[in-house]
Design a protein around this motif. Structure first.
Motif, mmCIF file in Angstrom:
data_model
loop_
_atom_site.group_PDB
_atom_site.id
_atom_site.type_symbol
_atom_site.label_atom_id
_atom_site.label_comp_id
_atom_site.label_asym_id
_atom_site.label_seq_id
_atom_site.Cartn_x
_atom_site.Cartn_y
_atom_site.Cartn_z
ATOM 1 N N LEU A 153 0.203 0.697 2.237
ATOM 2 C CA LEU A 153 0.009 2.146 2.272
ATOM 3 C C LEU A 153 1.071 2.846 1.441
ATOM 4 O O LEU A 153 0.778 3.780 0.687
ATOM 5 N N ILE A 154 2.317 2.388 1.551
ATOM 6 C CA ILE A 154 3.395 2.999 0.770
ATOM 7 C C ILE A 154 3.178 2.755 -0.722
ATOM 8 O O ILE A 154 3.416 3.630 -1.555
ATOM 9 N N LYS A 155 2.701 1.559 -1.063
ATOM 10 C CA LYS A 155 2.386 1.274 -2.469
ATOM 11 C C LYS A 155 1.318 2.239 -2.985
ATOM 12 O O LYS A 155 1.413 2.762 -4.101
ATOM 13 N N GLY A 156 0.302 2.461 -2.165
ATOM 14 C CA GLY A 156 -0.753 3.390 -2.554
ATOM 15 C C GLY A 156 -0.225 4.796 -2.718
ATOM 16 O O GLY A 156 -0.631 5.528 -3.639
ATOM 17 N N ALA A 199 -2.924 11.225 5.209
ATOM 18 C CA ALA A 199 -3.121 11.207 6.660
ATOM 19 C C ALA A 199 -4.500 11.716 7.058
ATOM 20 O O ALA A 199 -4.835 11.754 8.252
ATOM 21 N N LEU A 200 -5.325 12.094 6.074
ATOM 22 C CA LEU A 200 -6.640 12.653 6.353
ATOM 23 C C LEU A 200 -7.753 11.619 6.187
ATOM 24 O O LEU A 200 -7.552 10.567 5.597
ATOM 25 N N ARG A 201 -8.940 11.960 6.701
ATOM 26 C CA ARG A 201 -10.147 11.194 6.427
ATOM 27 C C ARG A 201 -10.819 11.767 5.190
ATOM 28 O O ARG A 201 -10.600 12.929 4.857
ATOM 29 N N PRO A 202 -11.671 10.979 4.532
ATOM 30 C CA PRO A 202 -12.375 11.505 3.351
ATOM 31 C C PRO A 202 -13.213 12.739 3.644
ATOM 32 O O PRO A 202 -13.410 13.585 2.753
ATOM 33 N N ARG A 251 12.156 3.247 -1.910
ATOM 34 C CA ARG A 251 11.768 2.745 -0.593
ATOM 35 C C ARG A 251 11.047 1.397 -0.732
ATOM 36 O O ARG A 251 11.284 0.470 0.035
ATOM 37 N N LEU A 252 10.173 1.304 -1.709
ATOM 38 C CA LEU A 252 9.461 0.047 -1.934
ATOM 39 C C LEU A 252 10.412 -1.061 -2.355
ATOM 40 O O LEU A 252 10.306 -2.208 -1.894
ATOM 41 N N ALA A 253 11.351 -0.736 -3.226
ATOM 42 C CA ALA A 253 12.333 -1.731 -3.663
ATOM 43 C C ALA A 253 13.179 -2.202 -2.484
ATOM 44 O O ALA A 253 13.457 -3.404 -2.328
#
Length: 317
Positions: free
Chosen positions: A5-8, A52-55, A270-272
């Motif tokens: 999710l963070i990557k996205g 955090a939403l739905r489509p 953060r990812l690193a």
């Protein structure tokens, strides 16, 4: 939070950043007309909120709304074509930068009027409630809009009818060139919620992960028919109000401080720190660059709107 999710979110925020840079480049080459209000520096807000939403949830955007549309999943080829006024754009070139809309993905549109989207979002929330749906409506607006009368009228109506609207104020500290301290005395704009009897929270608008985690809670509360929430995201734009505004009123040290909190770099770090390899981060960056290059080529090569189609449209009025 799941690493994927963070990557996205990193890819979304980076796409917004590169899209805006490409739009600025095309503007300076004379391919985009009128005003252009970049979202540079504010990418974490659209990314964190909309993830955090739905489509099927709705958003209402602003004149600085490209990031909202991208985070909602809009095709950047069609977006850039719209900015260039091309027939292949989302609004067939009729809307341009400040009026991108896509009803198929529940983006009710951007708005060139300060605070103009706030009553539209409230109306959309009323429609959702009337129809018995469980979607939420997220309304984005800047700090300058909180002193518009329609802000108070709309939130009050949403509060008393417990409408499923989340009001998100993107506090970039300047309403054009007016500092927020010169127009509003309270330290946190979320305090305005107290006057309407609804919850209000203030967040670090440069950290998409923090925003996402808090928005998950806010969205859940809203779906439970508990009424609206006022969410303030504190951020800073990386330049003047629009592309032709040099932003000379923004102190150099202030800009330096906020750029040290660059939301795209915050996500990358953060990812690193989570152990994502450098080559994997580079792959995401290269994928984004390729998409931007494709979008630029598509928009440049797209046809101009035909005069006949335009005249046929206005003839109905």
């Amino acid at each position: 939070m799941e690493l994927d999710l963070i990557k996205g979110m990193f890819e979304t925020a980076l796409t917004i950043r590169r899209f805006e840079e490409a739009a600025i480049d095309q503007y300076r080459q004379g391919r985009i007309y009128g005003y252009l209000h970049p979202y540079l520096g504010e990418e974490a807000i659209a990314t964190g909120v909309i993830s955090a939403l739905r489509p099927d949830d709705y958003i209402v955007s602003t004149h600085r709304g490209h990031g909202h549309a991208i985070a909602k999943g809009h095709d950047i080829k069609l977006m850039l074509a719209e900015l260039m006024g091309k027939e292949s754009g989302y609004c067939h070139g009729r809307g341009g930068s400040m009026h991108v809309a896509n009803l198929a993905q529940n983006n009710l549109g951007a708005n060139g009027i300060v605070g103009g989207g706030i009553p539209l979002a409230t109306g959309a929330g009323l429609a959702v409630k009337y129809k018995g749906g469980d979607q939420v409506v997220v309304c984005f607006f800047g700090d300058g809009a909180i002193n518009q009368g329609v802000f108070h009228e709309s939130i009050n109506l949403a509060a008393i009818y417990k409408l499923p609207v989340i009001f998100v104020v993107e506090n970039n500290h300047y309403a054009v060139s007016t500092r927020i301290q010169d127009s509003t005395l309270i330290p946190n704009l979320s305090q305005r919620a107290d006057g309407f009897g609804i919850p209000g929270i203030s967040l670090d608008g440069n950290d998409a992960v923090v925003i996402h985690e808090e928005m998950i809670k806010v969205v859940a509360r809203t779906r439970q028919v508990q009424g609206p929430t006022l969410v303030e995201c504190k951020t800073y734009r990386h330049g003047g109000h629009h592309i032709n505004d040099p932003g000379a009123y923004m102190p150099e040290e202030e800009m330096k401080y906020w750029k040290s909190k660059d939301p795209v770099l915050v996500l990358r770090k953060r990812l690193a720190d989570e152990g994502v390899a450098e080559h994997e981060l580079k792959e995401i960056e290269q994928r984004v660059e390729a998409k931007i290059e494709e979008a630029v080529a598509f928009a440049i090569n797209s046809p101009e709107p035909s005069k006949e189609a335009f005249l046929a449209e206005i003839s109905v009025f």
